[in-house]
Structures are given as structure tokens and as C-alpha cells.
Design an enzyme around this catalytic site. Structure first.
Site, PDB file in Angstrom:
ATOM      1  N   GLU A   1     -39.464  85.537  13.514  1.00 43.48           N
ATOM      2  CA  GLU A   1     -39.407  85.778  14.890  1.00 43.48           C
ATOM      3  C   GLU A   1     -39.433  87.187  15.535  1.00 43.48           C
ATOM      4  O   GLU A   1     -40.089  87.415  16.483  1.00 43.48           O
ATOM      5  CB  GLU A   1     -38.260  85.179  15.412  1.00 43.48           C
TER       6      GLU A   1
ATOM      7  N   HIS B   1     -42.945  88.936  15.898  1.00 43.15           N
ATOM      8  CA  HIS B   1     -43.735  88.639  17.214  1.00 43.15           C
ATOM      9  C   HIS B   1     -43.580  89.476  18.078  1.00 43.15           C
ATOM     10  O   HIS B   1     -44.522  89.978  18.767  1.00 43.15           O
ATOM     11  CB  HIS B   1     -43.244  87.072  17.553  1.00 43.15           C
TER      12      HIS B   1
END
Length: 302
Positions: free
Chosen positions: A145, A148
Site C-alpha cells: 500500500e 502506491h
């Protein structure tokens, strides 16, 4: 597209796709607004104000709206010491600022990141994910995550989705109210107004496909970057397998509530199994992701 300043492995393929997507989306945006201005000559100031205002609102507030919609609640190190500790380790490995940390009260095992920049980034894990994963598996998911954020593809996805949202709104307005009711059928301006719903639908379809193509690639890129950063692709593969298997045990009603935010999630709440459905999916298949991680593991062992 500025290059991410962190120890996450740069991905030229992702950068190229983001630039291409932004260029095509921008071109669609210019054409779309141009058609509206040509059709509604007397209303061009209103059109510019509305489209400009919606763009600013989409860019500045969509991440907060998405986080709120997914039930993210910011937590302190005292409230979630293990989660913060994992984020701290990843930040040290990646040499990047620490994002805001949040937890979502949901049994759906998932995680997501939002934010238009590293300064505004938020990384969130659900209670279902925290309860099911081992520490090294959780680290792999959160490293995914945070990649990103480092690669800034969250911001690109936010901008890229704007035109599709706007085109969808225009299409619905046109179908419900009708732009051309007051125009005679043989009037060129009236014919142009009649074409607006069709043009809007085409713009929506193209922007939808562009964002889906980018979304699938960025997930593979995040898996790759996380595996290389942590040096444990097997832990991320284990997390993928475990989360995917647990999804089948979640009530369908809960999965439906999470489905609108699939593009943000580590794994989609509901994934398409048919070949046509996969073309519109926000994520690559589990087999593709595991195969990539297996190759990375083999390369690292050498």
C-alpha cells in the site's frame, strides 16, 4: 510525472502508463468540454466554473471522501502500537515520511492507501486483516500500500477517474431531462445537443477502460516494489492467498458494501471470474500476482 524519492524500486512501466493515461484523459477532457461549449454557447462561463470546481473538489477532497466512505479512523501509536510499528519499519526501509495511520472497523480483510501526496497520505488496515495476518504478512501488505504513495499512482487514479465521473453525470442529466427539448430537430445546434449524451457515454467508457488498465498494472507494480523492499515475496504471497481465501467466508452483503472502493483495496472485495469480467476488473488475477512473486523469489534466491 516526478520520480518517487524513496528506496522503492522505480517502475518505468508504471510511470509511462501514468503519463499516457493522463495525456489521453486530458485529451478527452478537452474534447468533452469543447463539445459542451460548442453546444451551449451562451452558458460557457457556467460550464467552465462547474467543470473547474468539480475538478478541484475531486483532486482535493476525493481521498478524504473515499477514506470516510471506507470507515477509516485515524489511530495513535498508543491505540495501535503493532500497526504503527510496522509502518515505522517500512518507512525506515523506504526512507520516506510516515503517512497517517488508520483502522477501519470491518471484518473484510483488506487494506488501502489514499492521498494526493506523501504529506497527505493515509494508510489503513481493516480489523479483519489485522486479526488474520501474521506480522511478516501484514508488513508485506502495508509495504504494498505504501508503494502506491511512493509511486504517486493514487493521485493519478484520482485525477484519471474525474472525467469518467463528470461524463457519467452529464449522461444521466441528458437522459433524465433532455438537453434538446427546446430545440427544433433540424437545427444544427439542436442536433449537437442531442449528441451530448452519446459523446458523454463514449468518454465515460474510454476513461473507465483507461483507469482499469492502469489499476491492474499498478497493483502488479506495488506487489513487485513491496517484495523487493522487504526482501520477503513469500510473505506477501502468503498474505494474498490467505486474504483471497478468507474473502469467500465474508457475508455477501458486507462485500457489496466494500465493492465500490475496489480500486483502492489490496484485493477486490468481489472479483470477476469470467474473462469478460476480468477485462473490467480493477486488479489482476490472484494467479498473475502469485506467479510474479514466485519469479521474484527465485531471482532473490540467486
Amino acid at each position: 510525472m516526478p520520480r518517487a524519492r524513496s528506496r522503492y524500486a522505480p517502475d518505468r512501466g508504471l510511470t509511462g502508463r501514468m503519463v499516457t493515461t493522463m495525456f489521453l484523459i486530458g485529451l478527452l477532457y478537452v474534447v468533452f468540454v469543447g463539445v459542451l461549449l460548442a453546444a451551449l454557447r451562451g452558458s460557457w462561463p457556467i460550464i467552465l466554473i462547474i467543470t473547474g470546481g468539480m475538478f478541484v473538489a475531486q483532486f482535493w477532497f476525493s481521498d478524504r471522501i473515499a477514506a470516510y466512505g471506507m470507515g477509516a479512523r485515524e489511530v495513535t501509536p498508543e491505540q495501535a502500537p503493532e500497526l504503527h510499528g510496522t509502518i515505522d519499519r517500512i518507512c525506515a526501509l523506504a526512507d520516506m515520511p510516515k503517512p497517517r495511520v488508520a483502522i477501519a472497523e470491518s471484518d473484510v480483510p483488506n487494506a488501502f492507501a489514499t492521498g494526493r501526496s506523501e504529506k497527505t497520505a493515509l494508510v489503513c488496515a481493516t480489523t479483519g486483516l489485522l486479526r488474520r495476518l501474521e506480522p511478516e504478512e501484514l508488513e508485506g501488505v502495508l509495504a504494498h500500500e505504501m508503494s502506491h504513495v511512493a509511486h504517486r499512482d493514487v493521485a493519478v487514479m484520482t485525477i484519471a477517474s474525474f472525467l469518467g465521473v463528470l461524463a457519467g453525470i452529464i449522461t444521466r442529466i441528458a437522459l433524465w431531462g433532455g438537453f434538446a427539448r427546446s430545440r427544433p430537430g433540424n437545427d444544427p445546434a439542436g442536433i449537437l445537443l442531442l449528441l451530448i449524451p452519446l459523446i458523454s457515454a463514449v468518454v465515460y467508457a474510454i476513461s473507465f477502460l483507461l483507469t482499469r488498465l492502469l489499476s491492474r498494472y499498478r497493483e502488479l507494480s506495488a506487489d513487485r516494489a513491496a517484495a523487493l523492499l522487504t526482501g520477503r515475496p513469500s510473505a506477501l504471497a502468503s498474505a494474498l492467498t490467505k486474504v483471497s481465501g478468507q474473502m469467500a467466508r465474508i457475508p455477501t452483503e458486507d462485500l457489496r458494501k466494500a465493492e465500490p472502493y475496489n480500486a483502492f483495496y489490496f484485493l477486490p472485495a468481489l472479483s470477476a471470474k469470467e474473462s469478460l469480467g476480468r477485462m473490467f476488473s480493477t486488479h489482476p488475477t490472484l494467479e498473475q500476482r502469485l506467479d510474479q512473486l514466485s519469479r521474484i523469489s527465485t531471482d532473490l534466491s540467486r
